[in-house]
Design a protein around this motif. Structure first.
Motif, PDB file in Angstrom:
ATOM      1  N   MET A   1       4.026 -18.720 -24.901  1.00 47.33           N
ATOM      2  CA  MET A   1       3.733 -17.323 -24.677  1.00 47.33           C
ATOM      3  C   MET A   1       5.054 -16.550 -24.659  1.00 47.33           C
ATOM      4  N   GLU A   2       5.073 -15.473 -25.363  1.00 42.57           N
ATOM      5  CA  GLU A   2       6.272 -14.634 -25.449  1.00 42.57           C
ATOM      6  C   GLU A   2       6.406 -13.759 -24.198  1.00 42.57           C
ATOM      7  N   PRO A   3       7.617 -13.658 -23.597  1.00 43.84           N
ATOM      8  CA  PRO A   3       7.788 -12.809 -22.402  1.00 43.84           C
ATOM      9  C   PRO A   3       7.651 -11.332 -22.747  1.00 43.84           C
ATOM     10  N   ASP A   4       7.241 -10.544 -21.759  1.00 38.72           N
ATOM     11  CA  ASP A   4       7.189  -9.093 -21.936  1.00 38.72           C
ATOM     12  C   ASP A   4       8.603  -8.568 -22.092  1.00 38.72           C
ATOM     13  N   SER A   5       8.748  -7.470 -22.814  1.00 35.60           N
ATOM     14  CA  SER A   5      10.061  -6.841 -22.906  1.00 35.60           C
ATOM     15  C   SER A   5       9.957  -5.424 -22.366  1.00 35.60           C
ATOM     16  N   TYR A   6      11.019  -4.977 -21.750  1.00 31.59           N
ATOM     17  CA  TYR A   6      11.060  -3.663 -21.118  1.00 31.59           C
ATOM     18  C   TYR A   6      12.349  -2.964 -21.523  1.00 31.59           C
ATOM     19  N   ARG A   7      12.259  -1.669 -21.633  1.00 32.62           N
ATOM     20  CA  ARG A   7      13.449  -0.862 -21.892  1.00 32.62           C
ATOM     21  C   ARG A   7      14.040  -0.468 -20.536  1.00 32.62           C
ATOM     22  N   ALA A  32      29.185 -28.392  -8.526  1.00 29.67           N
ATOM     23  CA  ALA A  32      28.496 -29.680  -8.642  1.00 29.67           C
ATOM     24  C   ALA A  32      27.043 -29.524  -9.068  1.00 29.67           C
ATOM     25  N   LYS A  33      26.575 -28.312  -9.212  1.00 27.05           N
ATOM     26  CA  LYS A  33      25.172 -28.073  -9.543  1.00 27.05           C
ATOM     27  C   LYS A  33      25.047 -27.618 -10.988  1.00 27.05           C
ATOM     28  N   THR A  34      23.897 -27.877 -11.586  1.00 24.47           N
ATOM     29  CA  THR A  34      23.703 -27.508 -12.984  1.00 24.47           C
ATOM     30  C   THR A  34      22.671 -26.407 -13.172  1.00 24.47           C
ATOM     31  N   ASP A  35      21.917 -26.061 -12.145  1.00 25.69           N
ATOM     32  CA  ASP A  35      20.851 -25.076 -12.281  1.00 25.69           C
ATOM     33  C   ASP A  35      21.245 -23.709 -11.744  1.00 25.69           C
ATOM     34  N   ILE A  36      20.956 -22.688 -12.513  1.00 27.62           N
ATOM     35  CA  ILE A  36      21.048 -21.294 -12.092  1.00 27.62           C
ATOM     36  C   ILE A  36      19.756 -20.654 -12.572  1.00 27.62           C
ATOM     37  N   ILE A  37      19.057 -19.982 -11.685  1.00 27.46           N
ATOM     38  CA  ILE A  37      17.779 -19.363 -12.032  1.00 27.46           C
ATOM     39  C   ILE A  37      17.981 -17.853 -12.153  1.00 27.46           C
ATOM     40  N   ILE A  38      17.601 -17.305 -13.287  1.00 25.65           N
ATOM     41  CA  ILE A  38      17.682 -15.868 -13.533  1.00 25.65           C
ATOM     42  C   ILE A  38      16.261 -15.363 -13.737  1.00 25.65           C
ATOM     43  N   LYS A  39      15.876 -14.356 -12.964  1.00 21.48           N
ATOM     44  CA  LYS A  39      14.530 -13.797 -13.068  1.00 21.48           C
ATOM     45  C   LYS A  39      14.615 -12.290 -13.258  1.00 21.48           C
ATOM     46  N   ALA A  40      13.694 -11.764 -14.044  1.00 22.83           N
ATOM     47  CA  ALA A  40      13.532 -10.320 -14.190  1.00 22.83           C
ATOM     48  C   ALA A  40      12.064 -10.028 -13.908  1.00 22.83           C
ATOM     49  N   GLU A  41      11.829  -9.066 -13.034  1.00 25.41           N
ATOM     50  CA  GLU A  41      10.468  -8.754 -12.590  1.00 25.41           C
ATOM     51  C   GLU A  41      10.260  -7.247 -12.631  1.00 25.41           C
ATOM     52  N   LYS A  42       9.165  -6.814 -13.211  1.00 26.34           N
ATOM     53  CA  LYS A  42       8.869  -5.388 -13.271  1.00 26.34           C
ATOM     54  C   LYS A  42       8.180  -4.975 -11.976  1.00 26.34           C
ATOM     55  N   LEU A  43       8.735  -3.969 -11.308  1.00 29.80           N
ATOM     56  CA  LEU A  43       8.170  -3.411 -10.085  1.00 29.80           C
ATOM     57  C   LEU A  43       7.936  -1.929 -10.324  1.00 29.80           C
ATOM     58  N   GLU A  44       6.721  -1.557 -10.654  1.00 28.83           N
ATOM     59  CA  GLU A  44       6.366  -0.171 -10.994  1.00 28.83           C
ATOM     60  C   GLU A  44       7.309   0.354 -12.067  1.00 28.83           C
ATOM     61  N   ASP A  45       8.189   1.296 -11.745  1.00 26.98           N
ATOM     62  CA  ASP A  45       9.080   1.869 -12.755  1.00 26.98           C
ATOM     63  C   ASP A  45      10.500   1.311 -12.663  1.00 26.98           C
ATOM     64  N   GLN A  46      10.657   0.130 -12.055  1.00 27.16           N
ATOM     65  CA  GLN A  46      11.977  -0.495 -11.920  1.00 27.16           C
ATOM     66  C   GLN A  46      11.909  -1.945 -12.383  1.00 27.16           C
ATOM     67  N   ILE A  47      13.078  -2.502 -12.674  1.00 32.14           N
ATOM     68  CA  ILE A  47      13.207  -3.919 -12.998  1.00 32.14           C
ATOM     69  C   ILE A  47      14.068  -4.557 -11.914  1.00 32.14           C
ATOM     70  N   LYS A  48      13.571  -5.626 -11.324  1.00 33.24           N
ATOM     71  CA  LYS A  48      14.334  -6.370 -10.320  1.00 33.24           C
ATOM     72  C   LYS A  48      14.874  -7.629 -11.010  1.00 33.24           C
ATOM     73  N   ILE A  49      16.199  -7.784 -10.975  1.00 40.22           N
ATOM     74  CA  ILE A  49      16.834  -8.960 -11.559  1.00 40.22           C
ATOM     75  C   ILE A  49      17.443  -9.772 -10.429  1.00 40.22           C
TER      76      ILE A  49
END
Length: 82
Positions: A1-7, A32-49
């Motif tokens: 499934m393709e992620p949503d895109s936002y301007r 010593a760690k290999t994981d970094i999690i990056i998230k983008a979430e749409k909250l009404e008229d804002q994007i939370k990263i």
């Protein structure tokens, strides 16, 4: 499934600087760690990263000062990658 895109409207250079700083710190302070999690979430008229790493962390009493200009956590061990 393709992620949503936002301007996103904003200062391109400042947004880039913030993201680069967050990712650089996540890498630098998680040697010593290999994981970094990056998230983008749409909250009404804002994007939370959010950027989550699994590194050395920050003492809870220092967290309220994180966004003060030039604040650095002094007690950070110096055994991280540059």
């Amino acid at each position: 499934m393709e992620p949503d895109s936002y301007r996103v409207e904003g200062d391109k250079l400042r947004l880039e600087q913030v993201l680069v700083n967050l990712l650089s710190n996540a890498i630098k302070y998680s040697p010593a760690k290999t994981d970094i999690i990056i998230k983008a979430e749409k909250l009404e008229d804002q994007i939370k990263i959010s950027v989550t790493d699994f590194g050395i962390g920050i003492a809870s009493e220092k967290i309220p000062r994180l966004f003060e200009r030039y604040f650095r956590v002094e007690s950070t061990p110096q055994n991280f990658q540059v």
